[in-house]
Design a protein around this motif. Structure first.
Motif, PDB file in Angstrom:
ATOM      1  N   TYR A  86      -6.545  -0.221   4.979  1.00 19.66           N
ATOM      2  CA  TYR A  86      -6.869  -1.234   3.983  1.00 19.66           C
ATOM      3  C   TYR A  86      -7.369  -2.559   4.565  1.00 19.66           C
ATOM      4  CZ  TYR A  86      -4.277   1.763   0.755  1.00 19.66           C
ATOM      5  OH  TYR A  86      -3.843   2.807  -0.007  1.00 19.66           O
TER       6      TYR A  86
ATOM      7  N   ASP B 104       4.030   1.772   0.004  1.00 25.32           N
ATOM      8  CA  ASP B 104       2.599   2.112   0.029  1.00 25.32           C
ATOM      9  C   ASP B 104       1.913   1.797  -1.302  1.00 25.32           C
ATOM     10  OD1 ASP B 104       2.721   2.893   2.640  1.00 25.32           O
ATOM     11  OD2 ASP B 104       2.866   5.033   2.207  1.00 25.32           O
TER      12      ASP B 104
ATOM     13  N   HIS C 153      -1.297  -0.656  -1.861  1.00 26.25           N
ATOM     14  CA  HIS C 153      -2.486  -0.272  -2.609  1.00 26.25           C
ATOM     15  C   HIS C 153      -2.765  -1.271  -3.736  1.00 26.25           C
ATOM     16  CE1 HIS C 153      -5.730   2.341  -3.773  1.00 26.25           C
ATOM     17  NE2 HIS C 153      -5.298   2.300  -5.024  1.00 26.25           N
TER      18      HIS C 153
ATOM     19  N   ARG D 202      -6.166  -3.362  -4.323  1.00 23.76           N
ATOM     20  CA  ARG D 202      -6.913  -3.394  -5.594  1.00 23.76           C
ATOM     21  C   ARG D 202      -7.157  -4.839  -6.045  1.00 23.76           C
ATOM     22  NH1 ARG D 202      -3.210   0.263  -7.470  1.00 23.76           N
ATOM     23  NH2 ARG D 202      -2.497  -1.282  -8.962  1.00 23.76           N
TER      24      ARG D 202
END
Length: 194
Positions: free
Chosen positions: A4, A27, A31, A35
């Motif tokens: 990421y 995790d 994420h 986003r």
């Protein structure tokens, strides 16, 4: 970091690691941070339709902008980084609602420019890329921190715009319930002022 990038790792740690509790790696949370950063960066990549007219919704976003700068600045000074990031997330959501219709170009660009400055301590790489796309002078890491103007905080404009949006959403819900797609007319009856 490999999956990421370092900005996502930084943002996730600063958002999740509250001083009064231990960091619990997640995790899904990583994420979510990724986003959010994608949404922030999209503000400079996906420009909305522009207008030169200034409406009440423009006054609302200017008010929210000044409130956000004030709040984020105070929270950073108090080392409440998680809450500062949360306030920034709220403002990014406000910008997305604002850009659903045509927006005033000067106001939109100011909002996005301020977001890039406010996110810089948390996600410096993305902030620099945004700054470059916005044609900011020099590097964002040495740019002046944004100020706020209390006189531009307009609670009345915010309340009025929220009322209008609530009425529009209520009408949409009623139309869905009665299974009418386009009514010939809609009549609103309001009470006299108290």
């Amino acid at each position: 970091i490999d999956k990421y990038g370092p900005d996502t790792a930084r943002l996730f740690i600063l958002f999740t690691a509250l001083p009064e509790k231990e960091l619990e790696w997640n995790d899904q949370g990583v994420h979510g941070s990724f986003r959010f950063l994608k949404r922030v960066f999209s503000l400079v990549e996906e420009m909305p339709e522009f207008s030169s007219v200034i409406e009440n919704r423009d006054k609302k976003i200017i008010s929210k902008l000044n409130k956000t700068v004030k709040k984020v600045t105070e929270l950073i000074e108090e080392f409440k980084l998680s809450l500062a990031i949360g306030a920034l997330m709220e403002f990014v959501n406000d910008i997305y609602k604002y850009k659903e219709k045509e927006v005033n170009k000067k106001i939109y660009m100011e909002c996005v420019s301020v977001v890039s400055l406010l996110i810089a301590p948390f996600a410096p790489h993305i902030a620099e890329e945004m700054w470059l796309k916005l044609k900011g002078k020099g590097m964002i890491s040495v740019a002046k921190w944004p100020g706020f103007d209390d006189s531009k905080i307009d609670d009345e404009a915010e309340a009025l715009e929220d009322s209008v949006m609530n009425i529009v959403n209520d009408i949409r819900r009623v139309l869905e319930l009665i299974k009418v797609s386009t009514p010939k007319s809609i009549k609103l009856i309001v009470s006299f002022s108290w």
